[in-house]
Scaffold this motif. Structure first.
Motif, PDB file in Angstrom:
ATOM      1  N   GLU A  23      48.547  -7.213  11.787  1.00  0.00           N
ATOM      2  CA  GLU A  23      47.540  -6.208  12.127  1.00  0.00           C
ATOM      3  C   GLU A  23      48.162  -4.819  12.148  1.00  0.00           C
ATOM      4  OE1 GLU A  23      46.153  -7.953  15.711  1.00  0.00           O
ATOM      5  OE2 GLU A  23      47.749  -7.143  16.941  1.00  0.00           O
ATOM      6  N   ILE A  31      43.302  -7.831  14.621  1.00  0.00           N
ATOM      7  CA  ILE A  31      42.616  -9.067  14.203  1.00  0.00           C
ATOM      8  C   ILE A  31      42.216  -9.843  15.461  1.00  0.00           C
ATOM      9  CG2 ILE A  31      42.819 -11.223  12.888  1.00  0.00           C
ATOM     10  CD1 ILE A  31      45.158  -9.735  11.324  1.00  0.00           C
ATOM     11  N   VAL A  34      39.610 -15.143  13.374  1.00  0.00           N
ATOM     12  CA  VAL A  34      39.857 -15.664  12.020  1.00  0.00           C
ATOM     13  C   VAL A  34      38.890 -16.811  11.809  1.00  0.00           C
ATOM     14  CG1 VAL A  34      41.539 -16.825  10.531  1.00  0.00           C
ATOM     15  CG2 VAL A  34      42.320 -15.070  12.134  1.00  0.00           C
ATOM     16  N   GLN A  56      35.968  -6.387   8.288  1.00  0.00           N
ATOM     17  CA  GLN A  56      36.581  -7.652   7.912  1.00  0.00           C
ATOM     18  C   GLN A  56      37.404  -7.521   6.636  1.00  0.00           C
ATOM     19  OE1 GLN A  56      33.846 -11.116   9.379  1.00  0.00           O
ATOM     20  NE2 GLN A  56      32.696  -9.981   7.875  1.00  0.00           N
ATOM     21  N   LEU A 109      39.362 -12.331   8.088  1.00  0.00           N
ATOM     22  CA  LEU A 109      40.009 -11.723   9.255  1.00  0.00           C
ATOM     23  C   LEU A 109      39.030 -10.687   9.796  1.00  0.00           C
ATOM     24  CD1 LEU A 109      43.507 -11.119   7.610  1.00  0.00           C
ATOM     25  CD2 LEU A 109      42.700 -13.139   8.849  1.00  0.00           C
TER      26      LEU A 109
END
Ligand code: T46
Length: 138
Positions: A23, A31, A34, A56, A109
């Motif tokens: 990240e 993030i 997931v 995302q 993500l």
């Protein structure tokens, strides 16, 4: 309409390939979630919504699929075919995912936890949201 695709660095050697995502380094946000989809059906489209705030990155880590992005003015189709490429999808972007190969695994993500109230599922509401955001930013 600008499409932002990230090409991640594969760390390959004679054992195979590895991609690492961090990240704020490889991914432009923290993030928080997931998720991934698999066993998708080739001629079935998914998505049909935008988000009010969620950002995302979509990565087709196996197989291939296509992503339709629509910013309310323009539409673009982006094929995802490589496990080292990631498509950035901003919040107020209508998205549809389709043309999944039978072996496709689409990894996502996400910048926020799951929140149904962040979804805009009606296309006219989406257009109104885009218009209101543009007015606000004038
Ligand atoms: C998006 C595109 C790319 C959860 O319980 N938690 C989750 O984090 C998610 C993403 C989904 N769900 C549940 C909600 C539904 O009952 O899983 C089911 C399928 O979700 P949905 O119909 O929203 O899936 P898609 O493929 O239409 O859309 C998903 C994401 O929801 C969306 O944010 O941008 O993938």
């Amino acid at each position: 309409m600008q499409v932002v695709k990230y090409m991640f660095q594969p760390h390959g050697d004679d054992r195979g390939q590895l991609v690492a995502l961090e990240e704020f380094k490889d991914i432009p946000f923290k993030i928080k979630r997931v998720y991934y989809m698999y066993d998708t059906v080739t001629d079935v489209r998914r998505g049909f919504h935008a988000h009010k705030a969620l950002e995302q990155i979509l990565i087709c880590i196996h197989g291939s699929c296509k992503i339709l992005l629509d910013n309310g003015h323009e539409k673009k189709v982006i094929p995802l075919e490589k496990p080292y490429e990631g498509l950035y999808v901003a919040n107020n972007m209508w998205r549809e995912m389709y043309d999944f190969s039978p072996d496709a695994v689409l990894l996502v993500l996400a910048s926020e936890l799951y929140d149904e109230s962040d979804y805009i599922r009606n296309y006219d509401d989406f257009l109104a949201f885009v218009k209101a955001s543009e007015e606000e930013n004038k």
